[in-house]
Design an enzyme around this catalytic site. Sequence first.
Site, PDB file in Angstrom:
ATOM      1  N   TYR A  82      55.113  75.821  96.347  1.00 14.08           N
ATOM      2  CA  TYR A  82      53.667  75.766  96.507  1.00 14.08           C
ATOM      3  C   TYR A  82      53.338  74.843  97.666  1.00 14.08           C
ATOM      4  O   TYR A  82      54.193  74.092  98.159  1.00 14.08           O
ATOM      5  CB  TYR A  82      52.990  75.255  95.239  1.00 14.08           C
ATOM      6  CG  TYR A  82      53.411  73.855  94.837  1.00 14.08           C
ATOM      7  CD1 TYR A  82      52.700  72.739  95.268  1.00 14.08           C
ATOM      8  CD2 TYR A  82      54.534  73.640  94.048  1.00 14.08           C
ATOM      9  CE1 TYR A  82      53.087  71.465  94.932  1.00 14.08           C
ATOM     10  CE2 TYR A  82      54.938  72.366  93.707  1.00 14.08           C
ATOM     11  CZ  TYR A  82      54.212  71.289  94.144  1.00 14.08           C
ATOM     12  OH  TYR A  82      54.611  70.018  93.806  1.00 14.08           O
ATOM     13  N   THR A 148      52.490  63.423  92.324  1.00 15.66           N
ATOM     14  CA  THR A 148      53.244  62.624  91.350  1.00 15.66           C
ATOM     15  C   THR A 148      54.461  61.914  91.933  1.00 15.66           C
ATOM     16  O   THR A 148      54.956  60.961  91.336  1.00 15.66           O
ATOM     17  CB  THR A 148      53.707  63.500  90.175  1.00 15.66           C
ATOM     18  OG1 THR A 148      54.537  64.558  90.670  1.00 15.66           O
ATOM     19  CG2 THR A 148      52.512  64.087  89.426  1.00 15.66           C
ATOM     20  N   ASP A 149      54.960  62.362  93.096  1.00 16.23           N
ATOM     21  CA  ASP A 149      56.210  61.788  93.600  1.00 16.23           C
ATOM     22  C   ASP A 149      56.110  60.295  93.873  1.00 16.23           C
ATOM     23  O   ASP A 149      57.058  59.540  93.627  1.00 16.23           O
ATOM     24  CB  ASP A 149      56.656  62.516  94.869  1.00 16.23           C
ATOM     25  CG  ASP A 149      57.264  63.876  94.578  1.00 16.23           C
ATOM     26  OD1 ASP A 149      57.523  64.166  93.400  1.00 16.23           O
ATOM     27  OD2 ASP A 149      57.480  64.653  95.526  1.00 16.23           O
ATOM     28  N   LYS A 221      58.137  57.855  87.079  1.00 13.91           N
ATOM     29  CA  LYS A 221      58.428  59.283  86.927  1.00 13.91           C
ATOM     30  C   LYS A 221      59.897  59.443  86.566  1.00 13.91           C
ATOM     31  O   LYS A 221      60.769  58.890  87.234  1.00 13.91           O
ATOM     32  CB  LYS A 221      58.102  60.018  88.231  1.00 13.91           C
ATOM     33  CG  LYS A 221      58.208  61.534  88.140  1.00 13.91           C
ATOM     34  CD  LYS A 221      57.772  62.193  89.444  1.00 13.91           C
ATOM     35  CE  LYS A 221      57.853  63.711  89.339  1.00 13.91           C
ATOM     36  NZ  LYS A 221      57.428  64.384  90.595  1.00 13.91           N
TER      37      LYS A 221
END
Length: 385
Positions: A82, A148-149, A221
């Site tokens: 994406y 989110t990384d 994460k």
Amino acid sequence: MNGSKNTVRGLLAALGLLLTGAGIAAQEGRPPTNSSESQSTSGSSGAQAAPGKASEDLASVRILATGGTIAGAQSNPQGYGYKSGAFKVEDLIKAVPNLDKVAKLTGEQVANIGSQDMNDSVWLKLAKRTNELLASPDVDAVVVTHGTDTLEETAYFLDLVVKSDKPVVLVGSMRPATAISADGPGNLYNAVSVAASPEAKGRGVLIVINDEIHTARNVTKTNTTNVETFRSPNRGPAGVVNTGDVHWFERMDKKHTVDSEFSVTGKDTLPRVDILYAHANMSPDLIDSAVKNGAKGLVIAGVGDGNMTQPALDTLAKHVKRGLVVVRSTRLPSGLVLRNNEINDDQKGFVASGELNPAKSRVLLQLALLETKDPTKVQRMFEEY
């Protein structure tokens, strides 16, 4: 993206139905929309009050968008790949049914990038804008949409430099906006609900994702693709939130926001700090290279309790005598790096990271270096923040 506008709208409508269980949008053949429009200033919005709550009693929440997966679009909904940041902040707001009943919303686009490209320049811009907004009596809270990384790094940076006790909430998603069962709309609904919660005040910068609330300092994460990826390994979440229903746990006992000594007012750059990953047979060459290329501080993602090879230790100690600040962290997912445990930090002039992982250690060291290069003073900061 313009060519697939109707397809995207249809997907967003389906996501709205999954979140609310309402059938109105499907019956009318249109996506669910918010009555409030995204605006670049904190003017009036078309927010509708939740049942039993007048519109004027709703909190005023500004959404600052930076891009990321939550604003991403797939060329093929069945595909994995994406493009991050394909949608604007107004698209994100309109995609969430009833969001305007949670708070009076306005929004603006600060950046539109994948968070792998997050950098000091955007951090400083985001911090400046957040502080400006929170200083206004017209803004009760700020929500930041983010990939989110590097979400945890941006959140911790803001936690150390935001000068307000008003809520600041970061939110992202693991699936792009066009994906089947996208998690972004639900996460954004919960994030705004947390930001509008009176109990969110004074808790520092928060991350809301997958029905959990985490403090910026503690969260990391832990999985590449799972929606349950964000965890606070050593302390657990700060609370939980389900379809806007917020439940809080204990408050953070470390300094942040209004109690922080750090400021980036007037700063255009931050000191360079690199992270080096320790491993078997680790060579000191990369240490020398980092210093040669301008690193003012180094964080070592050490083995075990922040350890590394003897040649690496000796090389770091040599550079410390020349003014380099070295922080020992760990490559492990949980646990503390304790001072003088295995390595004599007092003798070598190192700093032990405590609970902070390498990414968080880098953020704190960058800000610490704006104040001092004294490892004793930096160690005090790592114990207090």
